[in-house]
Design an enzyme around this catalytic site. Structure first.
Site, short mmCIF file in Angstrom:
data_model
loop_
_atom_site.label_atom_id
_atom_site.label_comp_id
_atom_site.label_asym_id
_atom_site.label_seq_id
_atom_site.Cartn_x
_atom_site.Cartn_y
_atom_site.Cartn_z
N HIS A 36 -1.29 -7.03 -0.88
CA HIS A 36 0.00 -6.36 -1.57
C HIS A 36 1.13 -5.72 -0.86
O HIS A 36 2.15 -5.60 -1.46
CB HIS A 36 -0.46 -5.34 -2.54
CG HIS A 36 -1.28 -5.80 -3.83
ND1 HIS A 36 -0.71 -6.34 -5.05
CD2 HIS A 36 -2.83 -6.14 -4.00
CE1 HIS A 36 -1.49 -6.75 -5.69
NE2 HIS A 36 -2.85 -6.90 -5.27
N LYS A 54 10.73 2.42 -11.12
CA LYS A 54 9.75 1.92 -10.34
C LYS A 54 9.09 3.06 -9.53
O LYS A 54 9.59 4.16 -9.72
CB LYS A 54 10.14 0.67 -9.56
CG LYS A 54 11.36 1.05 -8.71
CD LYS A 54 11.85 -0.06 -7.87
CE LYS A 54 12.26 -1.15 -8.66
NZ LYS A 54 11.60 -2.21 -8.75
N ARG A 55 8.10 2.94 -8.88
CA ARG A 55 7.65 4.09 -8.08
C ARG A 55 8.59 4.46 -7.04
O ARG A 55 9.73 3.64 -6.77
CB ARG A 55 6.37 3.84 -7.41
CG ARG A 55 5.04 3.71 -8.15
CD ARG A 55 4.90 5.59 -8.86
NE ARG A 55 4.62 6.23 -7.73
CZ ARG A 55 3.32 6.46 -7.44
NH1 ARG A 55 2.36 6.37 -8.40
NH2 ARG A 55 2.92 7.46 -6.64
N LYS A 99 12.05 0.99 -1.48
CA LYS A 99 12.81 0.55 -2.98
C LYS A 99 14.20 0.94 -3.08
O LYS A 99 15.07 0.62 -3.85
CB LYS A 99 11.74 1.14 -3.92
CG LYS A 99 10.49 0.32 -4.11
CD LYS A 99 9.65 0.88 -5.22
CE LYS A 99 8.39 0.38 -5.49
NZ LYS A 99 8.29 -0.97 -6.16
N THR A 116 6.85 -6.87 -10.12
CA THR A 116 6.58 -7.21 -11.43
C THR A 116 7.73 -6.69 -12.65
O THR A 116 7.96 -7.15 -13.60
CB THR A 116 5.20 -7.01 -11.91
OG1 THR A 116 5.01 -5.76 -11.62
CG2 THR A 116 4.16 -7.96 -11.21
N LYS A 159 9.51 -8.36 -15.78
CA LYS A 159 9.90 -7.89 -17.18
C LYS A 159 11.09 -7.83 -17.72
O LYS A 159 11.44 -8.05 -18.89
CB LYS A 159 9.06 -6.30 -17.28
CG LYS A 159 7.74 -5.99 -16.88
CD LYS A 159 7.51 -4.76 -16.54
CE LYS A 159 6.14 -4.41 -15.71
NZ LYS A 159 5.92 -3.14 -15.16
C1 LIG Z 1 5.75 -2.79 -14.02
C2 LIG Z 1 5.45 -1.43 -13.65
C3 LIG Z 1 5.54 -1.02 -12.37
C4 LIG Z 1 5.96 -2.10 -11.33
O1 LIG Z 1 7.23 -2.20 -11.14
P1 LIG Z 1 7.97 -2.75 -9.70
O2 LIG Z 1 9.35 -2.77 -10.19
O3 LIG Z 1 7.59 -4.22 -9.67
O4 LIG Z 1 7.52 -1.83 -8.60
C5 LIG Z 1 5.37 0.21 -12.03
N1 LIG Z 1 4.99 1.07 -12.94
C6 LIG Z 1 4.86 0.83 -14.28
C7 LIG Z 1 4.63 1.92 -15.32
C8 LIG Z 1 5.20 -0.39 -14.95
O5 LIG Z 1 5.21 -0.76 -15.90
#
Ligand SMILES: *Cc1c(COP(=O)(O)O)cnc(C)c1O
Length: 768
Positions: A330, A508-509, A514, A616, A620
């Site tokens: 990952h 995101k985290r 990032k 991911t 979304k």
């Molecule tokens: C989808 C999701 C992530 C991943 O987000 P990225 O932008 O791909 O890092 C992290 N936390 C939550 C709660 C999510 O639903």
């Protein structure tokens, strides 16, 4: 699923009576939630049993994290009874929205854990026999609050509302042995429903308990101190999820967790195989294992140990392991690739360490160049190398990421065994991430192309010729979603976001790679530009952030403080707040993501190229009709391939440019040549913001001070980012802009997790 309202209500009231001594008129929310859920559990039991008893090759998905989110709405949707249950509750004057208060099951950090959750749902929907194996953490990812702009962490008591969707199965408990303790691993099974197909797979989560019940007599005689200590330590193993995302923490308790998961799951699987009368030598005909990152890789030596314990010679055990295991990588970040001190493993798990050492010797005996190929080196065990050496297949999670693995990170291994390496681009389940979180948009799509897309997301492309006629409804739905989110943010975070503003979102985290900092600096750039008149007619925009920082990640926490300070500055500015708002929402989690994703106008995916394996979140937003403002990183690359680069907003250095730039990079020069950037960055160190802890100045230092400043090229990409971002914001509102949104939606088919799990089934697991 056949649903009869009267039967359901009677069942529910029966459970209220027998388990909570109440009825519809006296039940509280929590009692009602548990009774409704358990009534559904009763209805689905025959399907669960039938799915479990089918004999076929299965895949066990080993993951230290499953970020499931809230179960109830998703389960009812998958069972096809969400509306029915909702109206049944209305008939007794209860509102299903009550259950919005139920805690998320946040047994994961971020993308990796959410991916595991999406794959379970998609596999059930595709009728693939996939079982999840994980840990039932007593406390999931911490709950985040802000105090004076600083992140605070509180324990996440996710079981506060009960756990009606799990079944404890004491009869399947197994003992896990460490050098210094034995503990009982007790499984809790959660059903995983396929979408309207009667399939019910299982997520098995292990909880640690003392092997023997508490010995009161021994305790009384004061011999019990150590026994009590033992009992205490046993439960501690699964007490809490480590809140790190994309970083490795070398804590022994973490190693205990990993081994606990691996050993319990494999013992369970071997027990089932034996009970079915199959020889262990046939394991790979009945099981395949997916290792979700390096966290469960200790399962490899554990399987060798267990098989040898049954009298099998090492070579045969090794052959079986090499047929059963597969490994998903990952991240390419060195600080996230797990390495363990040899002594730590040897001390805690001597027999397991012996197996790892045997793998190392086997590798050496093959005559491989020891400079390139090693599992143990300098008293360190390299878990990724162990995984690659033994696994049948190794996969990256997006095309660009897999290519980097082959070219750079694991180049030697790739050249040695190219046939092992495959790409499986990540995906998301369209049930949770469109049907459930955006029902109005889903209904609009249904009305145009039918509902085939629910299980075949590629069908969304049928929308392409219909885009002009979709525009008015699409705009209306987006604007209604924005109104709802605005009300929620007002209530939850106390910030006023006018719903007619552009919603520019980065959730995101929190991680340096990032680059939330890049976004923050752009906000300040616009703020000062509006104030001094160099930025004119700025389209009113709300900048939304949501992110948790690992509690020990100092610079990430500094970024949170910085953005909260910016928010206070901007939102209290009478003049500028007409054009700008900034909010950092607290406690970003799956349920918050569902509300945000359907209301976003801009999806910020701005990692330094090469760093985000896939992402991911980007998928979304795309699926909900949002354009991406991003770099050519991770799955953004494939999003552009599918939807057209011209329909997204791409900026910044490419992977190749990043490589080249880093060789002569001088961030201080860039700052000197860009006064507006200098002004924005300067706020970190010039007293603009309260910085009692000095974290903002440390953040400043990380960008322009010391050696190897600005590791993630924030300053290098800044000017291009501003150019493209400003262009985007000025494009917003035109029909052209909304067409881009819809082209993205109509092109999202590839990013269904249904496609991902089908790829795994065909290329890796060889299951049907
Ligand atoms: C989808 C999701 C992530 C991943 O987000 P990225 O932008 O791909 O890092 C992290 N936390 C939550 C709660 C999510 O639903």
């Amino acid at each position: 699923m056949k649903f009869e309202r009267e039967v359901f209500l009677k069942e529910t009231e029966g459970i209220l009576a027998s388990e909570y001594a109440c009825d519809f008129s006296t039940a509280g929310k929590k009692e009602l939630y548990n009774a409704v859920s358990k009534a559904v559990m009763r209805m689905v039991y025959p399907d669960w049993k039938a799915t479990r008893e089918k004999e076929r090759k299965r895949c066990a998905y080993f993951s230290a994290e499953f970020l499931m989110g809230r179960a109830i709405f998703n389960n009812l949707l998958d069972l096809g009874i969400l509306d029915e249950v909702s109206s049944a509750l209305s008939s007794i004057k209860e509102d299903i929205d009550l259950f919005e208060e139920v805690e998320d099951a946040a047994l994961g950090n971020g993308g990796l854990g959410r991916l595991a959750a999406c794959y379970l749902e998609s596999a059930a929907t595709k009728n693939l026999p996939l079982d999840g194996y994980g840990i039932r953490y007593r406390y999931g990812l911490f709950r985040q609050t802000f105090e004076n702009g600083y992140q605070h962490e509180e324990g996440d008591d996710w079981l506060r509302w009960g756990d009606p969707w799990s079944v404890k199965r004491e009869e399947d408990a197994v003992v896990v042995t460490f050098a210094d303790q034995k503990v009982l691993a007790v499984p809790y099974d959660m059903p995983v429903f396929g979408y309207k197909n009667g399939v019910v797979n299982t997520l098995r989560l292990w909880s640690s308990e003392p092997v023997r019940p508490f010995d009161f007599n021994a305790f009384n005689e004061m011999k019990g101190e150590s026994k009590a200590q033992d009992n205490f330590n046993a439960t501690k193993i699964t007490d809490v999820l480590y809140p790190n995302d994309n970083t490795m923490v070398g804590k022994i308790l973490r190693l205990r967790q990993q081994y606990f998961l691996a050993s319990a799951s494999l013992q369970d699987i071997l027990k089932k195989l034996k009970a079915a009368g199959k020889p262990l030598s046939a394991l790979s005909s009945f099981y395949t294992f997916q290792l979700n990152d390096t966290h469960p890789v200790i399962a490899i030596p554990e399987l060798l140990r267990l098989l040898e314990g049954e009298g099998m010679p090492f070579e045969e055990a090794f052959r079986i392991a090499s047929q059963c295991f597969n490994f998903t990588n990952h991240t390419i970040m060195a600080e996230a690739l797990e390495k363990w001190d040899s002594l730590a493993i040897a001390d805690l798990l001597p027999e397991v360490y012996e197996e790892i050492a045997a793998c190392q010797r086997r590798l050496e005996s093959e005559g491989a160049d020891p400079a390139k190929f090693y599992i143990i080196r300098d008293n360190t065990v390299h878990m990724a190398n162990l995984a690659i050496y033994v696994s049948a297949k190794v996969n990256g999670v997006a095309e660009i990421h897999t290519n980097i693995l082959k070219r750079e990170t694991f180049r030697d291994w790739y050249e040695r065994s190219p046939e092992k390496f495959v790409n499986i681009t990540n995906g998301i389940t369209p049930r949770r991430w469109l049907l459930l979180n955006n029902p109005a948009l889903a209904a609009l799509i249904d009305s145009k192309i039918g509902d085939g897309w629910h299980t075949d997301l590629k069908e969304l492309k049928k929308l392409k010729p219909l885009i002009p006629e979709l525009l008015p409804d699409f705009k209306r739905i987006k604007s209604e979603n924005k109104k709802k989110l605005s009300e929620y943010i007002k209530m939850h975070d106390g910030v006023e976001i006018p719903p007619e503003f552009i919603f520019d979102v980065q959730v995101k985290r929190l991680h340096e790679y990032k680059r939330q900092l890049l976004n923050a600096l752009s906000v300040l750039y616009f703020y000062f530009g509006i104030k001094d008149g160099t930025v004119k007619n700025f389209p009113p925009t709300a900048f939304l952030f949501g992110a948790k920082a690992a509690p020990g990640y100092f610079l990430a926490k500094a970024v949170i403080k910085f953005i909260n300070e910016i928010a206070a500055l901007v939102n209290s500015d009478e003049e500028v707040s007409k054009y700008m708002r900034v909010v950092f929402v607290a406690n970003y989690n799956v349920s918050y993501a569902e509300k945000i994703v359907c209301a976003a106008d801009v999806s910020e995916q701005i990692s330094m190229a090469g760093m985000e394996a896939s992402g991911t979140g980007n998928m979304k937003f795309m699926l909900n009709g949002t354009v991406t403002l991003g770099t050519l990183d991770g799955a953004n690359v494939e999003i552009c391939e599918e939807a057209g680069r011209a329909n997204n907003y791409i900026f910044g250095a490419t992977v190749e440019e990043v490589e080249a730039v880093k060789r002569f990079y001088c961030p201080r020069e860039i700052v000197e040549q860009n006064p507006a950037l200098k002004r924005a960055l300067g706020t970190l160190a010039d007293g603009t913001f309260e910085d009692g802890t000095g974290m903002l100045s440390k953040l400043y230092e990380s960008i322009v001070g010391g050696h190897s400043p600005d590791r993630y090229l924030v300053l290098y990409d800044f000017a291009d980012y501003i150019r493209v971002k400003e262009g985007l914001l000025r494009d917003y509102g035109s029909d052209e802009y909304f067409k881009k949104c819809l082209i993205n939606l109509a092109s999202a088919g590839k990013f269904s997790a249904d496609r991902s799990v089908s790829d795994y089934a065909r290329l890796v697991w060889k299951i049907k």
